[in-house]
Design a protein around this motif. Structure first.
Motif, PDB file in Angstrom:
ATOM      1  N   LEU A  60      45.924  30.263  29.782  1.00 25.40           N
ATOM      2  CA  LEU A  60      46.431  30.629  31.102  1.00 25.40           C
ATOM      3  C   LEU A  60      45.293  30.560  32.132  1.00 25.40           C
ATOM      4  O   LEU A  60      44.237  31.157  31.929  1.00 25.40           O
ATOM      5  CB  LEU A  60      47.010  32.048  31.063  1.00 25.40           C
ATOM      6  CG  LEU A  60      47.776  32.470  32.318  1.00 25.40           C
ATOM      7  CD1 LEU A  60      49.034  31.638  32.515  1.00 25.40           C
ATOM      8  CD2 LEU A  60      48.132  33.960  32.249  1.00 25.40           C
ATOM      9  N   PHE A  61      45.538  29.825  33.212  1.00 26.61           N
ATOM     10  CA  PHE A  61      44.542  29.674  34.274  1.00 26.61           C
ATOM     11  C   PHE A  61      45.090  30.239  35.586  1.00 26.61           C
ATOM     12  O   PHE A  61      46.308  30.312  35.791  1.00 26.61           O
ATOM     13  CB  PHE A  61      44.199  28.193  34.483  1.00 26.61           C
ATOM     14  CG  PHE A  61      43.408  27.599  33.353  1.00 26.61           C
ATOM     15  CD1 PHE A  61      42.029  27.504  33.429  1.00 26.61           C
ATOM     16  CD2 PHE A  61      44.042  27.154  32.196  1.00 26.61           C
ATOM     17  CE1 PHE A  61      41.290  26.957  32.383  1.00 26.61           C
ATOM     18  CE2 PHE A  61      43.316  26.613  31.144  1.00 26.61           C
ATOM     19  CZ  PHE A  61      41.930  26.515  31.241  1.00 26.61           C
ATOM     20  N   LYS A  62      44.173  30.621  36.470  1.00 23.98           N
ATOM     21  CA  LYS A  62      44.544  31.083  37.811  1.00 23.98           C
ATOM     22  C   LYS A  62      44.076  30.049  38.826  1.00 23.98           C
ATOM     23  O   LYS A  62      42.883  29.719  38.869  1.00 23.98           O
ATOM     24  CB  LYS A  62      43.885  32.432  38.109  1.00 23.98           C
ATOM     25  CG  LYS A  62      44.288  32.979  39.467  1.00 23.98           C
ATOM     26  CD  LYS A  62      43.743  34.366  39.702  1.00 23.98           C
ATOM     27  CE  LYS A  62      42.396  34.297  40.398  1.00 23.98           C
ATOM     28  NZ  LYS A  62      41.891  35.603  40.833  1.00 23.98           N
ATOM     29  N   LEU A  63      45.001  29.541  39.622  1.00 26.06           N
ATOM     30  CA  LEU A  63      44.653  28.599  40.678  1.00 26.06           C
ATOM     31  C   LEU A  63      44.532  29.353  41.987  1.00 26.06           C
ATOM     32  O   LEU A  63      45.353  30.223  42.282  1.00 26.06           O
ATOM     33  CB  LEU A  63      45.748  27.530  40.834  1.00 26.06           C
ATOM     34  CG  LEU A  63      45.689  26.319  39.904  1.00 26.06           C
ATOM     35  CD1 LEU A  63      45.791  26.739  38.456  1.00 26.06           C
ATOM     36  CD2 LEU A  63      46.799  25.331  40.245  1.00 26.06           C
ATOM     37  N   ILE A  64      43.510  29.020  42.767  1.00 20.88           N
ATOM     38  CA  ILE A  64      43.351  29.646  44.084  1.00 20.88           C
ATOM     39  C   ILE A  64      43.056  28.588  45.142  1.00 20.88           C
ATOM     40  O   ILE A  64      42.308  27.637  44.881  1.00 20.88           O
ATOM     41  CB  ILE A  64      42.247  30.739  44.064  1.00 20.88           C
ATOM     42  CG1 ILE A  64      42.137  31.418  45.426  1.00 20.88           C
ATOM     43  CG2 ILE A  64      40.892  30.183  43.638  1.00 20.88           C
ATOM     44  CD1 ILE A  64      41.395  32.737  45.414  1.00 20.88           C
ATOM     45  N   VAL A  70      41.625  23.459  45.572  1.00 19.32           N
ATOM     46  CA  VAL A  70      42.388  24.395  44.750  1.00 19.32           C
ATOM     47  C   VAL A  70      41.710  24.447  43.395  1.00 19.32           C
ATOM     48  O   VAL A  70      41.711  23.471  42.646  1.00 19.32           O
ATOM     49  CB  VAL A  70      43.863  23.982  44.619  1.00 19.32           C
ATOM     50  CG1 VAL A  70      44.581  24.938  43.665  1.00 19.32           C
ATOM     51  CG2 VAL A  70      44.534  23.966  45.983  1.00 19.32           C
ATOM     52  N   THR A  71      41.061  25.578  43.117  1.00 14.33           N
ATOM     53  CA  THR A  71      40.205  25.729  41.948  1.00 14.33           C
ATOM     54  C   THR A  71      40.931  26.509  40.863  1.00 14.33           C
ATOM     55  O   THR A  71      41.559  27.527  41.147  1.00 14.33           O
ATOM     56  CB  THR A  71      38.928  26.477  42.358  1.00 14.33           C
ATOM     57  OG1 THR A  71      38.322  25.750  43.426  1.00 14.33           O
ATOM     58  CG2 THR A  71      37.952  26.562  41.217  1.00 14.33           C
ATOM     59  N   ALA A  72      40.833  26.038  39.626  1.00 13.86           N
ATOM     60  CA  ALA A  72      41.448  26.718  38.483  1.00 13.86           C
ATOM     61  C   ALA A  72      40.376  27.356  37.625  1.00 13.86           C
ATOM     62  O   ALA A  72      39.477  26.673  37.127  1.00 13.86           O
ATOM     63  CB  ALA A  72      42.249  25.726  37.658  1.00 13.86           C
ATOM     64  N   THR A  73      40.441  28.674  37.471  1.00 17.56           N
ATOM     65  CA  THR A  73      39.565  29.393  36.549  1.00 17.56           C
ATOM     66  C   THR A  73      40.440  30.020  35.473  1.00 17.56           C
ATOM     67  O   THR A  73      41.661  30.153  35.659  1.00 17.56           O
ATOM     68  CB  THR A  73      38.777  30.500  37.270  1.00 17.56           C
ATOM     69  OG1 THR A  73      39.703  31.327  37.969  1.00 17.56           O
ATOM     70  CG2 THR A  73      37.781  29.916  38.261  1.00 17.56           C
ATOM     71  N   LEU A  74      39.830  30.410  34.372  1.00 16.37           N
ATOM     72  CA  LEU A  74      40.588  31.061  33.312  1.00 16.37           C
ATOM     73  C   LEU A  74      41.141  32.385  33.844  1.00 16.37           C
ATOM     74  O   LEU A  74      40.408  33.153  34.468  1.00 16.37           O
ATOM     75  CB  LEU A  74      39.642  31.295  32.135  1.00 16.37           C
ATOM     76  CG  LEU A  74      40.230  31.268  30.737  1.00 16.37           C
ATOM     77  CD1 LEU A  74      40.997  29.986  30.471  1.00 16.37           C
ATOM     78  CD2 LEU A  74      39.098  31.416  29.730  1.00 16.37           C
ATOM     79  N   ALA A  75      42.445  32.641  33.640  1.00 15.85           N
ATOM     80  CA  ALA A  75      43.032  33.907  34.086  1.00 15.85           C
ATOM     81  C   ALA A  75      42.411  35.036  33.278  1.00 15.85           C
ATOM     82  O   ALA A  75      42.087  34.858  32.103  1.00 15.85           O
ATOM     83  CB  ALA A  75      44.542  33.869  33.902  1.00 15.85           C
ATOM     84  N   GLU A  76      42.253  36.202  33.928  1.00 15.24           N
ATOM     85  CA  GLU A  76      41.551  37.299  33.249  1.00 15.24           C
ATOM     86  C   GLU A  76      42.519  38.175  32.465  1.00 15.24           C
ATOM     87  O   GLU A  76      43.695  38.254  32.769  1.00 15.24           O
ATOM     88  CB  GLU A  76      40.847  38.165  34.294  1.00 15.24           C
ATOM     89  CG  GLU A  76      39.669  37.454  34.934  1.00 15.24           C
ATOM     90  CD  GLU A  76      39.405  37.948  36.340  1.00 15.24           C
ATOM     91  OE1 GLU A  76      39.769  39.093  36.643  1.00 15.24           O
ATOM     92  OE2 GLU A  76      38.856  37.171  37.125  1.00 15.24           O
ATOM     93  N   HIS A  77      41.980  38.893  31.488  1.00 14.61           N
ATOM     94  CA  HIS A  77      42.701  39.951  30.786  1.00 14.61           C
ATOM     95  C   HIS A  77      44.024  39.485  30.171  1.00 14.61           C
ATOM     96  O   HIS A  77      45.010  40.182  30.205  1.00 14.61           O
ATOM     97  CB  HIS A  77      42.986  41.128  31.723  1.00 14.61           C
ATOM     98  CG  HIS A  77      41.786  41.567  32.464  1.00 14.61           C
ATOM     99  ND1 HIS A  77      40.605  41.914  31.847  1.00 14.61           N
ATOM    100  CD2 HIS A  77      41.562  41.691  33.797  1.00 14.61           C
ATOM    101  CE1 HIS A  77      39.717  42.248  32.759  1.00 14.61           C
ATOM    102  NE2 HIS A  77      40.249  42.117  33.957  1.00 14.61           N
TER     103      HIS A  77
END
Ligand SMILES: [Zn+2]
Length: 252
Positions: A60-64, A70-77
Motif C-alpha cells: 500500500l502506497f500513499k500518493l501526494i 505526484v509522489t508515492a511513498t509507502l503508506a504508514e502503519h
C-alpha cells in the motif's frame, strides 16, 4: 526526483534557468537530466541487482500532490509494512539502498515529458524510483522512459493505476492510497541500462546522485497521460543539462 518541501516557494517548471538564483547547485557542472549520446557511452560490467522479497508483492502506497509532482511513498502503519523491507543491493553500488519514493514526469503533449533524452530524442514521460543508502546518504535513482501505446498494445497496468489515482489529486497536498507492485511498476526483468553520476532534477539540485536509466521503454496509454495533464499539472520536467566531462556507461 524530489526530496524537497520547504524550498518550494522559489521555483517552478516554467523558469528552470532561474533555479540557480536560489539554489546554487543548479548551476553545477554535474547536473541532471542529460541527453545520452549512445555512441559515446562506454561498456562496463556491473554485477546484478538483488531486490528484497517485498519488492515482488503488492504494497500500500500513499500518493501526494506536492505541487510539483505526484509522489508515492509507502503508506504508514499498514500490515507492518516498512521501507526497511524494500531495498536492493548490487549493480556496483556500495551497500543497501532503501526505497524512498516513485513519481512520474510528463509534458503538455507526447512530444515532451521525459527529463533524460536518448540521442536527442524526447519521450512523453519518465518515471523515477528513488532509493537511499542510509549509512552513506548516497541517493540512487532508477529512471524509466515511456512510449504511448497504439490501439493494439496494452499499457503497463501499474502506471495506469498511478495515473488514475494521481489525476484525482487536483489540489496541492491532496492524498490518496493505492496498492502497487513495485516489480511490475519497474519491469524488474529489464536489465540493460545507462549509468552516470548527476543530480536531483528538482531544487536544490544536489549533485552526487547515481542514475540508472533503463533502455527498455514502458507502454502507457495517451488517455492516462491526458488525465494528468488535464487534472493535475500540465508539465513536470526539467530540460537537459550539459554533460561536461562526465562519462556515461552502459552495461551491455
Ligand atoms: Zn524525478
Amino acid at each position: 526526483m524530489s526530496c524537497t518541501t520547504h524550498d518550494d516557494d522559489y521555483w517552478d517548471y516554467d523558469t528552470p534557468s532561474e533555479w540557480q538564483k536560489h539554489f546554487p547547485s543548479a548551476a553545477g557542472l554535474c547536473q541532471s537530466p542529460i541527453d545520452i549520446n549512445t555512441h559515446r557511452t562506454i561498456a562496463r560490467h556491473y554485477p546484478p541487482f538483488v531486490f528484497s522479497d517485498k519488492y515482488h508483492s503488492n504494497e500500500l502506497f500513499k500518493l501526494i500532490n506536492s505541487g510539483f509532482q505526484v509522489t508515492a511513498t509507502l503508506a504508514e502503519h499498514t500490515y507492518g509494512q516498512s521501507e526497511k523491507d524494500l531495498w536492493f543491493i548490487g549493480s556496483g553500488l556500495p551497500g543497501r539502498f532503501y526505497f524512498v519514493n516513485f513519481h512520474l514526469h510528463w509534458g503538455r503533449n507526447d512530444r515532451h515529458g521525459s527529463e533524460h533524452e536518448i540521442d536527442g530524442h524526447r519521450y512523453p514521460a519518465e518515471a523515477h524510483v528513488v532509493f537511499k543508502n542510509h549509512e552513506s546518504d548516497q541517493i540512487a535513482v532508477f529512471a524509466y522512459l515511456f512510449f504511448v501505446t497504439n490501439q493494439t498494445q496494452k499499457g503497463n497496468k501499474e502506471w495506469e493505476k498511478y495515473c488514475d489515482a494521481a489525476s484525482q489529486l487536483t489540489t496541492i497536498n491532496d492524498t490518496i492510497q493505492c496498492m502497487f507492485n513495485l516489480s511490475q511498476l519497474m519491469q524488474a526483468n529489464e536489465r540493460q541500462f545507462y549509468r552516470y553520476t548527476g543530480s536531483l532534477t528538482t531544487p536544490p539540485c544536489t549533485e552526487g546522485v547515481v542514475w540508472t536509466i533503463f533502455t527498455s521503454k514502458i507502454a502507457i496509454k495517451e488517455e492516462s497521460l491526458n488525465k494528468l495533464r488535464q487534472n493535475v499539472m500540465r508539465k513536470v520536467y526539467r530540460p537537459v543539462q550539459p554533460l561536461n566531462d562526465r562519462i556515461v556507461f552502459r552495461n551491455y
